[in-house]
Design a protein around this motif. Structure first.
Motif, short mmCIF file in Angstrom:
data_model
loop_
_atom_site.label_atom_id
_atom_site.label_comp_id
_atom_site.label_asym_id
_atom_site.label_seq_id
_atom_site.Cartn_x
_atom_site.Cartn_y
_atom_site.Cartn_z
N GLU A 191 0.83 -1.21 0.00
CA GLU A 191 0.00 0.00 0.00
C GLU A 191 0.86 1.25 0.00
O GLU A 191 0.60 2.20 -0.76
N THR A 239 1.19 4.18 -2.77
CA THR A 239 0.88 5.56 -2.40
C THR A 239 1.99 6.51 -2.85
O THR A 239 1.73 7.65 -3.24
N ALA A 286 -4.75 -1.47 -4.73
CA ALA A 286 -5.75 -0.49 -5.17
C ALA A 286 -5.81 0.71 -4.23
O ALA A 286 -5.93 1.85 -4.67
N ILE A 287 -5.73 0.46 -2.94
CA ILE A 287 -5.77 1.56 -1.97
C ILE A 287 -4.56 2.47 -2.15
O ILE A 287 -4.69 3.71 -2.12
N GLY A 295 -5.15 4.56 -5.23
CA GLY A 295 -6.15 5.59 -4.95
C GLY A 295 -5.59 6.72 -4.11
O GLY A 295 -5.86 7.91 -4.36
N ARG A 296 -4.82 6.37 -3.09
CA ARG A 296 -4.20 7.39 -2.23
C ARG A 296 -3.21 8.25 -3.03
O ARG A 296 -3.12 9.47 -2.82
N LEU A 309 -11.63 5.33 0.66
CA LEU A 309 -10.34 4.65 0.73
C LEU A 309 -10.03 4.21 2.16
O LEU A 309 -9.50 3.12 2.38
N ALA A 353 -12.01 -1.84 -2.08
CA ALA A 353 -10.81 -1.14 -2.53
C ALA A 353 -10.86 -0.85 -4.02
O ALA A 353 -10.46 0.23 -4.47
N CYS A 368 -10.82 2.90 -5.39
CA CYS A 368 -9.69 3.29 -6.23
C CYS A 368 -10.17 3.92 -7.54
O CYS A 368 -9.68 4.97 -7.94
N SER A 427 -6.55 1.46 -12.68
CA SER A 427 -7.52 1.34 -11.58
C SER A 427 -8.62 0.34 -11.90
O SER A 427 -9.19 -0.29 -11.00
#
Length: 375
Positions: free
Chosen positions: A64, A68, A239-240, A243-244, A281, A314, A318, A347
């Protein structure tokens, strides 16, 4: 995050990985090796074999934070999470000695092949078969959408063998070296910006020694799902992180970009969708943490439900975060300079693989809610 949810050790690991990933150039092979040297790649593998002695909780946290920072490593889902976990739990002593230290220190990678042209979501239709020939196995079949075969030293292949008592086919897992005769791969052209490529595999009577079989021939289904639950959890973490990453770029842009008298982030039409993306998220992250903790605690049944829910949440979060990030930047969101547009396609992967959101909804409706099946 409170200490009730995440320990001080996990917070420190997050901070260390984030700092490392932000400072590292976007070069997957160098990144993998450097991350492995710091113990990040093998953090979930047993200490006795050079790993960190942690679990999927720690490994998903690493992935993650890498995502990020804009440096995701797709093969973390495959090599240490699926293959490493299966070998650590079910492999022979020789298999553990041969593979786990190398997977942990990054000197070797392993791919994972389960999906077939006619057996996507329905793994019961897998036609790759393994038959005995003396003490050897002969493996025949095709696989598609296998990540990183070109950089992997071997592929963990899901095949099926015939049950001597019932005649039914049952799943089994085999380690197939990259240079095995009869084992060929062809790259699949994808509309996807990723260092790790996708491949179709052909196995034409690939001869394997008896010790290529991982675990018990009669417990293949248990062994298979021991790898699939971590796959879902790690995909959620992937995915998180994505997205972040997109959200952080959008927030930074919205703080500074001034069209009239104030930054565009001051307008609720911009601020509220970004806030909603953040909330979604965070909710997905909580379910991912739950799934990882259940898996690491040995609750395979509970982890199965939570892992599917985490992957669903997630993936949806995302896609919406990336979409809103692009919309926030307007035309700039489609430029190479800002690097968000390429995430639109990436995504979508979290909604599709390794199991589609529709099949997850089927799982929850049948397994959790007890509703009848339509198939």
């Amino acid at each position: 995050m409170t200490t009730l949810i995440e320990s001080d050790e996990h917070k420190a690991l997050r901070a260390a990985v984030a700092s490392f990933a932000k400072a590292h150039p976007h070069d997957s092979r160098t990144l993998w090796q450097d991350a492995a040297k710091l113990g990040y790649i093998g953090v979930n593998l047993p200490e006795a074999y050079g790993g960190g002695g942690g679990g999927i909780t720690e490994l998903s946290l690493v992935l993650e934070e890498m995502g990020t920072a804009g440096n995701p490593l797709l093969m973390m889902i495959v090599s240490p999470a699926i293959c490493g976990t299966v070998i650590a739990r079910f492999g022979t002593q020789a298999q553990k000695q041969q593979w786990l230290p190398a997977l942990a220190d990054g000197t070797r990678l392993m791919a994972f092949g389960i999906t077939e042209p006619d057996a996507g979501s329905n793994s019961h239709r897998i036609t790759t078969t393994a038959r005995r020939d003396g003490t050897d196995w002969l493996l025949t079949g095709r696989k598609v959408f296998v990540s990183g075969v070109d950089i992997a030293d071997a592929t963990l292949i899901v095949g099926r063998t015939e049950d001597a008592r019932t005649g039914n086919l049952k799943p089994c897992l085999f380690i197939v070296p990259r240079d095995a005769p009869g084992f060929t791969h062809r790259r699949i052209d994808m509309e996807l910006h990723s260092v790790e490529k996708q491949f179709e595999l052909v196995l034409d009577d690939v001869r394997l020694p008896a010790d290529a079989l991982v675990g018990d021939e009669d417990a293949g289904l248990l062994q298979l799902f021991a790898g699939l639950n971590p796959e879902r959890i790690m995909t959620a973490a992937f995915a998180i992180g994505m997205g972040r990453h997109a959200l952080a770029k959008a927030v930074a842009y919205a703080r500074d970009r001034t069209v009239w008298k104030t930054p565009i982030g001051a307008h609720q039409a911009i601020a509220h969708p970004l806030a909603q993306a953040h909330i979604e998220l965070e909710l997905a992250r909580l379910m991912t943490q739950k799934a990882a903790h259940l898996y690491d605690a040995g609750d395979d049944v509970g982890a199965g439900e939570a892992a599917n829910m985490a992957k669903y949440a997630a993936g949806e979060a995302c896609v919406r975060a990336v979409d809103q990030a692009v919309q926030t930047l307007g035309g700039n969101g489609l430029t190479t300079e800002f690097g968000i547009a390429r995430l639109i396609t990436a995504s979508r992967v979290a909604r599709i693989a390794p199991v589609s959101r529709e099949m997850i909804l089927n799982y929850v409706s049948h397994q959790t809610l007890g509703l009848p099946k339509s198939y």
